[in-house]
Design a protein around this motif. Structure first.
Motif, short mmCIF file in Angstrom:
data_model
loop_
_atom_site.label_atom_id
_atom_site.label_comp_id
_atom_site.label_asym_id
_atom_site.label_seq_id
_atom_site.Cartn_x
_atom_site.Cartn_y
_atom_site.Cartn_z
N ASP A 93 0.81 -1.22 0.00
CA ASP A 93 0.00 0.00 0.00
C ASP A 93 0.85 1.27 0.00
O ASP A 93 0.30 2.37 0.01
N ARG A 152 2.61 1.89 -2.59
CA ARG A 152 2.69 2.18 -4.01
C ARG A 152 1.29 2.11 -4.63
O ARG A 152 0.57 1.12 -4.47
N ASP A 153 0.92 3.16 -5.35
CA ASP A 153 -0.34 3.12 -6.10
C ASP A 153 -0.32 1.98 -7.11
O ASP A 153 -1.36 1.38 -7.42
N LYS A 172 -1.65 -1.26 -5.36
CA LYS A 172 -2.76 -1.13 -4.42
C LYS A 172 -3.69 -2.34 -4.43
O LYS A 172 -4.39 -2.61 -3.44
N ALA A 216 -2.55 -4.98 1.56
CA ALA A 216 -1.84 -3.77 1.98
C ALA A 216 -0.56 -4.08 2.74
O ALA A 216 0.45 -3.37 2.60
#
Length: 853
Positions: free
Chosen positions: A317, A319-320, A323, A327
């Motif tokens: 979580d 890093r986009d 996602k 997480a």
């Protein structure tokens, strides 16, 4: 029990190394002028004159041979001190003295910059490359690349593993941090301990030999590739990479090449540094603290380095890009490293020299993985202590002969605790160690009109140990192998250096090594190399040789497993059950290879500081040890696996089951020998072959523009890696596919210096690859990132005075995410990238403060 012994050994090694180093350190720094020597050297090429000077002065001379061939030396007749004689021979050249002891003089190319800071080591001493030969001063006939101290500092990295993974010749897969879900391409693509290994040409981490200051390092973990993460970057003078088979010199493992980490033995003074950094997208916080001290004298040296490092985790979580993954799944693991290094030496009376190197380290890494948001996370911790200690005693013999006796020991242990948060953790332990002693003599055999014929001969004994888990575990093994070996090497100057066009110089290097293993037999490997200078500016080189890799302890001695399945699960068209065998095989033989290289180096005298290199390489790697059936679901239906299928008798079934260490029944019913239709043999076997073909290109140039000093550099590798898993299977191209080495990998940039400022910018390129895990195959885009660093050196009195430097570095400056790859998400949901060719780290910024005295 073992932990107590290991800790006792570690403390003992530390105490002995420090005490010996302090004992060796008491010597002055000055060099008095020597007594006159009668010299008689005719006018000739400077390189040949320096060789003659070395012989008549009775001293070892290390110098950049290619540079010396560009000049001519005057006649030298009469009595001179060696200092005065050498000064006359060097008049009009671009060479200068870099270091002097009673038995050795080192030369280097003169620095073009006169604005060096106190204790600045960025201008590298240019000496002959020591890796790849046992003959002092020999010129390499194999392709060799050197990363000097300046290049190491300009890289902006703080860990040896990051430096190695940035090289175009090196593949980032294998046993390396951040590798996730890549074992489908190769069982060796696993991050078991968060260690860093070297994977030249992408043939595997066990196919590259790693040396620490010229000494063999032990393997590590399950796959027994050497872990280099413990080597402190601050203590290195240079890294030498020989990208050629070298078993004729070093024995097992040197299939794709050799990497030698060479210490800063000429360091004088003290230096402390602190570095802090983090990824701008989150996670991966870093703290590194280093203290380095050194002293060099007329007959002794001492180097000591203490390092502590912390590295934080990167969660999904953070890093986009990831996602969609759970997480709290860790993409990069947190870890701490501690290391103590001591290197010392002393010359006793000029005829005997003693040196010792000791590196004691420990590393702790944690793991946390969760396949989906609804599954229970798996957590763990890995503790990895290691040691490398070696001592060498050298004697000067009549003539220019030298005798060197070496004793070395290296080892590592991985203690792993893992389990879920709701269950009792399991414990595994693996230990690797190697101990050896060897003796080498080298010198001039005789002298031809073209120059001295030099040779080296030696031999030794090595013991290797491995332990997997502890008794009475079913997977417990503790094998040992003994290795006795002999080796020899000769260098023939076929044409002496001159100014004749087309045939300026020609050398032939011949070497061999024979090894006798206690568990599988013998291996003998020859090598031939040619070095031809058509002009003083151009060096042509070629080499041919054979190499080998001994089967690993895991491959030979892993517990024997028999699993019972319903036959239709394995591709059988009828009813019944089948047995599948797996595990080690003691009848394995060595993996063997044949290597060719052809290359050229161009260093034009009209453009000092320019060097362009190109090399074609070819490796035929046969008898590779694999589990031959990667997909058990077609084991009984695909005809290419027919040689591994056995129709058994009842007696044979009883024999196979009786010989198994572990038996699993996955058939869903009780075992009935009358219903068994086949045995599928998937134990480790010498069944696979690989070929690697490619080209390396290198460019480096120093440009002086007024007060501006600019270094330009570029390196690139094109390769094709093909594999035939078993003899009946078609050949597959692995390079350019998911979780394998790319077809092209390149790195290029520039470093600029003026007065107190310096800056470096570097572009990194990884070619596009094919995602073979989806149908139809999908292209994974190429990946280009940029690194940058800026440094400022203070001058003047006070705290902000001489010796203080501040460095700001950024890797992946434009925060490029890895290219999208869909198939990795099938086994690791949410992770859509190739973890062996792209890093999830993102932009990473750091600040380093260095104070030197």
């Amino acid at each position: 029990m073992f932990e107590n012994k290991f800790n006792a050994l570690r403390r003992g090694c530390s105490t002995v190394a420090i005490a010996l180093a302090l004992t060796l350190a008491g010597a002055g720094v000055g060099h008095a002028e020597t007594k006159p020597v009668l010299f008689n050297i005719a006018p000739k090429n400077t390189a040949q004159a320096l060789l003659e000077f070395s012989k008549q002065a009775g001293i070892q001379l290390l110098f950049p041979y290619d540079e010396a061939t560009k000049f001519n030396a005057p006649a030298l007749k009469g009595e001179f001190s060696r200092e005065a004689a050498l000064a006359k021979l060097l008049e009009g050249t671009n060479l200068e003295i870099a270091g002097v002891t009673d038995k050795t003089i080192s030369l280097r190319v003169k620095s073009k910059s006169t604005e060096q800071s106190h204790n600045d080591t960025t201008q590298d001493v240019v000496e002959v490359i020591v890796t790849g030969t046992n003959i002092r001063g020999a010129n390499p006939t194999s392709p060799a690349r050197v990363m000097g101290r300046r290049e190491i500092e300009d890289s902006g990295f703080s860990q040896v593993g990051d430096v190695i993974r940035s090289l175009p010749e090196s593949f980032s897969g294998g046993q390396n941090p951040g590798v996730i879900g890549a074992s489908s391409a190769s069982i060796g693509n696993q991050n078991l301990t968060n260690g860093s290994t070297v994977n030249l040409r992408g043939v595997g981490t066990d196919g590259t030999l790693v040396l620490f200051n010229g000494r063999r390092m032990s393997g590590d973990s399950f796959f027994q590739g050497a872990d280099v993460s413990a080597i402190p970057l601050s203590a290195l003078q240079r890294i030498e990479i020989v990208t050629d088979g070298a078993s004729a010199i070093y024995g097992s493992d040197a299939v794709a090449g050799v990497v030698n980490f060479v210490l800063r033995r000429n360091f004088e003074g003290a230096e402390v540094s602190a570095r802090t950094g983090a990824a701008t997208q989150g996670g991966a916080s870093e703290k590194v603290f280093t203290a380095l001290g050194g002293r060099t004298g007329a007959d002794s040296f001492l180097l000591a380095n203490l390092e502590y490092a912390e590295q934080g985790a990167v969660r999904a979580d953070d890093r986009d890009f990831t996602k969609a993954a759970p997480a709290d799944h860790w993409l990069l693991r947190p870890q701490t490293r501690k290391s103590l290094l001591v290197s010392a030496g002393r010359d006793f009376g000029g005829d005997a020299r003693l040196s010792v190197d000791a590196l004691i380290t420990e590393r702790r890494s944690a793991t946390r993985s969760r396949r989906t948001a609804t599954t229970t996370p798996t957590v763990g911790e890995v503790f990895t202590p290691s040691y490398n200690i070696a001592s060498a005693l050298e004697f000067s013999l009549p003539g220019d002969w030298n005798l060197r006796a070496t004793a070395a020991a290296s080892g590592s242990r991985n203690s792993t605790w893992s389990g879920t948060l709701l269950a009792t953790a399991s414990f595994t332990s693996r230990k690797n160690s190697v101990r050896y002693g060897e003796v080498t003599a080298d010198g001039t055999l005789f002298t031809l009109p073209t120059g001295p014929v030099k040779a080296a001969i030696g031999g030794g004994f090595r013991r290797e140990d491995y332990r997997n888990n502890r008794a009475p575990s079913s997977s417990y093994i503790e094998p040992t192998r003994d290795v006795a070996y002999l080796y020899g090497e000769a260098l023939f100057p076929l044409v002496s250096p001159s100014n004749r066009p087309g045939l300026n110089a020609l050398e032939l290097n011949v070497s061999f090594r024979a090894e006798d293993y206690s568990d599988f037999g013998q291996s003998t490997n020859p090598k031939v190399g040619v070095r031809w200078l058509p002009t003083p500016d151009v060096t042509m080189r070629a080499s041919w040789g054979t190499s080998f890799k001994a089967p690993s302890f895991t491959q030979m001695y892993q517990a024997s497993i028999v699993a019972i399945y319903q036959a239709n699960i394995l591709g059988y068209s009828g009813t019944g059950t089948a047995l599948v065998t797996s595990g080690g095989l003691t009848e394995l033989t060595p993996e063997t290879s044949e290597s060719w290289t052809f290359g050229a180096d161009w260093k034009p005298a009209r453009w000092p500081g320019l060097k362009v290199t190109t090399t074609y390489f070819s490796i035929d790697y046969t008898d590779r040890v694999v589990q031959p059936i990667p997909n058990l679901a077609v084991g009984l239906s695909d005809p290419i696996y027919s040689s591994f299928v056995e129709t058994p008798s009842s007696a044979r079934l009883a024999e196979v089951l009786a010989s198994a260490d572990i038996t699993y029944n996955y058939s869903g019913g009780s075992y009935d020998p009358t219903k068994v239709v086949a045995i599928l043999h998937n134990t480790y076997q010498n069944a696979s072959s690989q070929t690697v073909r490619g080209v390396d290109l290198g460019y480096r140039q120093n440009v002086q523009m007024g007060r501006h000093d600019i270094d330009l550099f570029a390196n690139a590798t094109w390769l094709t890696l093909q594999q035939q898993t078993v003899a009946a299977a078609p050949e597959q191209t692995l390079s350019g596919t998911l979780f394998n080495a790319p077809d092209v990998k390149a790195r290029a940039g520039a470093s600029w210096r003026r007065a107190r400022w310096s800056a470096t910018g570097t572009l990194n390129y990884v070619d596009d690859i094919r995602d073979t895990g989806v149908k139809p195959e999908r292209r994974i885009a190429s990946w280009t990132t940029m690194d940058a660093s800026v440094a400022y050196r203070f001058e003047g009195p006070g705290v902000f005075g001489d010796g203080l430097k501040v460095v700001a570095s950024v890797s992946n400056l434009f925060d490029r995410n890895p290219p999208i790859a869909l198939s990795p998400a099938t086994t690791n949901p949410g992770l859509t990238y190739d973890s062996t060719n792209a890093s999830i780290l993102g932009r990473f910024a750091s600040l380093t403060i260095v104070k030197a005295w």
